[in-house]
Each structure stands twice: as C-alpha cells, then as structure tokens.
Design a protein around this motif. Structure first.
Motif, short mmCIF file in Angstrom:
data_model
loop_
_atom_site.label_atom_id
_atom_site.label_comp_id
_atom_site.label_asym_id
_atom_site.label_seq_id
_atom_site.Cartn_x
_atom_site.Cartn_y
_atom_site.Cartn_z
N SER A 12 51.88 63.29 75.65
CA SER A 12 51.58 64.70 75.40
C SER A 12 50.23 64.84 74.70
O SER A 12 49.41 65.70 75.07
CB SER A 12 52.69 65.32 74.54
N VAL A 13 49.95 64.01 73.70
CA VAL A 13 48.66 64.05 73.01
C VAL A 13 47.53 63.75 73.99
O VAL A 13 46.51 64.44 74.00
CB VAL A 13 48.65 63.07 71.82
N ILE A 14 47.72 62.74 74.83
CA ILE A 14 46.69 62.38 75.81
C ILE A 14 46.44 63.54 76.77
O ILE A 14 45.30 63.88 77.08
CB ILE A 14 47.08 61.10 76.57
N ARG A 15 47.51 64.15 77.25
CA ARG A 15 47.40 65.23 78.23
C ARG A 15 46.79 66.50 77.63
O ARG A 15 45.99 67.18 78.27
CB ARG A 15 48.79 65.53 78.79
N GLU A 16 47.13 66.81 76.38
CA GLU A 16 46.71 68.07 75.77
C GLU A 16 45.38 68.00 75.04
O GLU A 16 44.74 69.03 74.82
CB GLU A 16 47.79 68.57 74.81
N ARG A 17 44.92 66.82 74.66
CA ARG A 17 43.64 66.70 73.94
C ARG A 17 42.51 67.29 74.76
O ARG A 17 42.50 67.20 75.97
CB ARG A 17 43.33 65.23 73.64
N ARG A 18 41.58 67.90 74.08
CA ARG A 18 40.46 68.52 74.77
C ARG A 18 39.26 68.54 73.85
O ARG A 18 39.39 68.37 72.65
CB ARG A 18 40.83 69.93 75.19
N SER A 19 38.11 68.77 74.42
CA SER A 19 36.90 68.92 73.62
C SER A 19 36.89 70.31 73.02
O SER A 19 37.05 71.31 73.73
CB SER A 19 35.66 68.72 74.49
N VAL A 20 36.72 70.37 71.71
CA VAL A 20 36.75 71.65 70.99
C VAL A 20 35.33 72.01 70.58
O VAL A 20 34.64 71.20 69.94
CB VAL A 20 37.68 71.56 69.76
N ARG A 21 34.92 73.21 70.94
CA ARG A 21 33.56 73.68 70.63
C ARG A 21 33.58 74.98 69.83
O ARG A 21 32.63 75.76 69.88
CB ARG A 21 32.78 73.86 71.94
N ASN A 22 34.66 75.19 69.08
CA ASN A 22 34.79 76.37 68.25
C ASN A 22 35.75 76.04 67.11
O ASN A 22 36.91 75.71 67.37
CB ASN A 22 35.30 77.55 69.08
N GLU A 128 37.52 57.12 71.41
CA GLU A 128 38.63 57.78 72.11
C GLU A 128 39.90 57.76 71.26
O GLU A 128 40.60 58.76 71.16
CB GLU A 128 38.88 57.11 73.46
N ASN A 129 40.18 56.61 70.64
CA ASN A 129 41.34 56.55 69.73
C ASN A 129 41.22 57.61 68.64
O ASN A 129 42.20 58.27 68.28
CB ASN A 129 41.43 55.18 69.08
N MET A 130 40.02 57.76 68.10
CA MET A 130 39.80 58.72 67.01
C MET A 130 40.06 60.14 67.48
O MET A 130 40.69 60.93 66.77
CB MET A 130 38.38 58.56 66.47
N MET A 131 39.59 60.48 68.67
CA MET A 131 39.79 61.85 69.17
C MET A 131 41.26 62.13 69.45
O MET A 131 41.74 63.23 69.20
CB MET A 131 38.91 62.08 70.40
N LEU A 132 41.98 61.13 69.96
CA LEU A 132 43.41 61.30 70.19
C LEU A 132 44.16 61.44 68.87
O LEU A 132 45.06 62.29 68.74
CB LEU A 132 43.97 60.12 71.00
N ALA A 133 43.80 60.63 67.88
CA ALA A 133 44.45 60.71 66.57
C ALA A 133 44.19 62.07 65.94
O ALA A 133 45.10 62.67 65.34
CB ALA A 133 43.94 59.59 65.67
N ALA A 134 42.97 62.58 66.07
CA ALA A 134 42.65 63.89 65.51
C ALA A 134 43.54 64.97 66.12
O ALA A 134 44.11 65.80 65.40
CB ALA A 134 41.17 64.22 65.76
N TRP A 135 43.69 64.93 67.44
CA TRP A 135 44.53 65.94 68.12
C TRP A 135 45.97 65.85 67.63
O TRP A 135 46.62 66.87 67.39
CB TRP A 135 44.45 65.76 69.63
N ALA A 136 46.46 64.62 67.46
CA ALA A 136 47.83 64.42 66.97
C ALA A 136 48.01 65.00 65.56
O ALA A 136 49.11 65.41 65.19
CB ALA A 136 48.19 62.94 66.98
N LEU A 137 46.92 65.06 64.78
CA LEU A 137 46.96 65.61 63.42
C LEU A 137 46.64 67.11 63.39
O LEU A 137 46.52 67.69 62.32
CB LEU A 137 45.96 64.86 62.53
N GLY A 138 46.46 67.72 64.55
CA GLY A 138 46.17 69.15 64.61
C GLY A 138 44.70 69.48 64.46
O GLY A 138 44.33 70.64 64.24
N LEU A 139 43.85 68.47 64.61
CA LEU A 139 42.41 68.66 64.51
C LEU A 139 41.76 68.61 65.88
O LEU A 139 42.22 67.87 66.75
CB LEU A 139 41.78 67.57 63.63
N GLY A 140 40.70 69.35 66.04
CA GLY A 140 39.92 69.28 67.26
C GLY A 140 38.77 68.30 67.08
O GLY A 140 38.42 67.93 65.96
N SER A 141 38.21 67.89 68.20
CA SER A 141 37.06 66.98 68.17
C SER A 141 36.22 67.21 69.41
O SER A 141 36.67 67.83 70.38
CB SER A 141 37.53 65.52 68.13
#
Length: 195
Positions: A12-22, A128-141
């Motif tokens: 789910s984290v892999i599928r939902e992660r996205r680049s956040v620009r806001n 990539e690991n960092m961006m996935l971990a951020a999304w799992a913590l509710g953070l964008g990257s």
C-alpha cells in the motif's frame, strides 16, 4: 517472516507514495527524519560499502540561495531542449518567488562517496527507501533532481557542508503534504516472460 497484514501495508505504501510539491508549514521533527534516514541505510549496497552521508537542511535562506542558483541554469537547459509540456515549468522558473524546493520545510541531501563505483546506485536505492518511509510516517517527499546543480557552486557546497570526497546524488525534500490532487495513474508495464 512477514505477516500478510504487513505485506499488504508495504504494498500500500509503495502504491500510494507520490511526489509532493505542496507542503504545509508544519515542522518535521528530528525523530521522524532520523527514522527516515535509518530506513534509507537499510537499502542494498554493493559489497556492503554503504557510501552515503546525509546533510539535513532546515535553513530556509540557504534553501532559497540554492534554489536561486539552480533556477537560471535549469531554465537555460530546458530552453535548449524545448520539449512539449515544459513551458509551464519554464515560466515558473522565471518567477522570483518560485522555489525548486516547493517551500518544503526540510531538504536532505543524500551524498555519495566519489571513490565508490556503485555510489550513485546505492544512494538512489537509499533515497527510495527514505521516500517510502516518509510516506509511511504521513510525510510527503520529492526528489529534486535539478538541485544537484549545486554541485557546480563551491560556495554553496561549503555552506551545505558537502565534503570534497562526496557528491550530491539525491536532493530530497520532506514535509507534511498540503491538499493534493488525485495521483496520476501508471501505464501498464511491458513485461516479457521467458520460460
């Protein structure tokens, strides 16, 4: 061994992660950044060399300086390529208030040791690991590839405390996402099966 529930969460984290620009103005805590970096260093690394170092930047003025340095270089590069869809980005780069870091509260530079042949690949996996971990913590990257242009500016490298024996591989921004538009879909991959 992973449980089915844990596997579902990872996918789910892999599928939902996205680049956040806001981003919102909410501050990202040090503990969250440490957890993100800790996830990053679990990435595969050739020969176990772990060629990465990290610079965490919260100084908005320094981020603005880096953005202002990169924007004209990037605009020149984009102007030379003149590909469809670049006009809007090119116009944004010319606005004084525009930041290539999208006003994110934190920039993390993933640095790779110059003498390690696999450094860029290893640091990319780490990022990539960092961006996935951020999304799992509710953070964008978002990976701000254009920020690697700071590599051409010795004064900025000094201000960012980038060691001479390392290069900027992955400039990553982190923060709490502001409302986002729907995530764009992905094309079906071309897969060749050989039995």
């Amino acid at each position: 061994m992973m449980t089915d529930t844990e596997a579902i969460e990872i996918f789910s984290v892999i599928r939902e992660r996205r680049s956040v620009r806001n981003y919102t103005d909410r501050e990202v805590q040090d503990e969250a950044l440490r957890a993100i970096i800790a996830a990053g260093i679990q990435a595969p690394t050739a020969l176990g060399l772990q060629p990465w170092e990290f610079v965490v930047v919260r100084d908005r003025n320094l981020m603005r300086r880096a953005s202002d340095y990169c924007k004209p270089l990037l605009a020149e590069k984009i102007g030379e390529e003149s590909r469809p869809g670049t006009e809007e980005f090119l116009a944004a780069l010319k606005r004084p208030e525009y930041s290539i870091f999208y006003n994110a509260p934190v920039l993390v530079l993933v640095l790779g040791a110059r003498e390690v042949v696999s450094s860029v690949l290893d640091c990319t996996l780490c990022a990539e690991n960092m961006m996935l971990a951020a999304w799992a913590l509710g953070l964008g990257s978002c990976w701000i590839g254009s920020a690697a242009l700071i590599q051409q500016n010795p004064d900025l490298l000094e201000a960012l405390e980038v060691p001479d024996d390392h290069q900027v591989v992955a400039p990553l921004i982190f923060g709490y996402p502001a409302p986002l538009p729907p995530k764009p879909g992905r094309r079906e991959p071309r897969i060749t099966w050989i039995s």
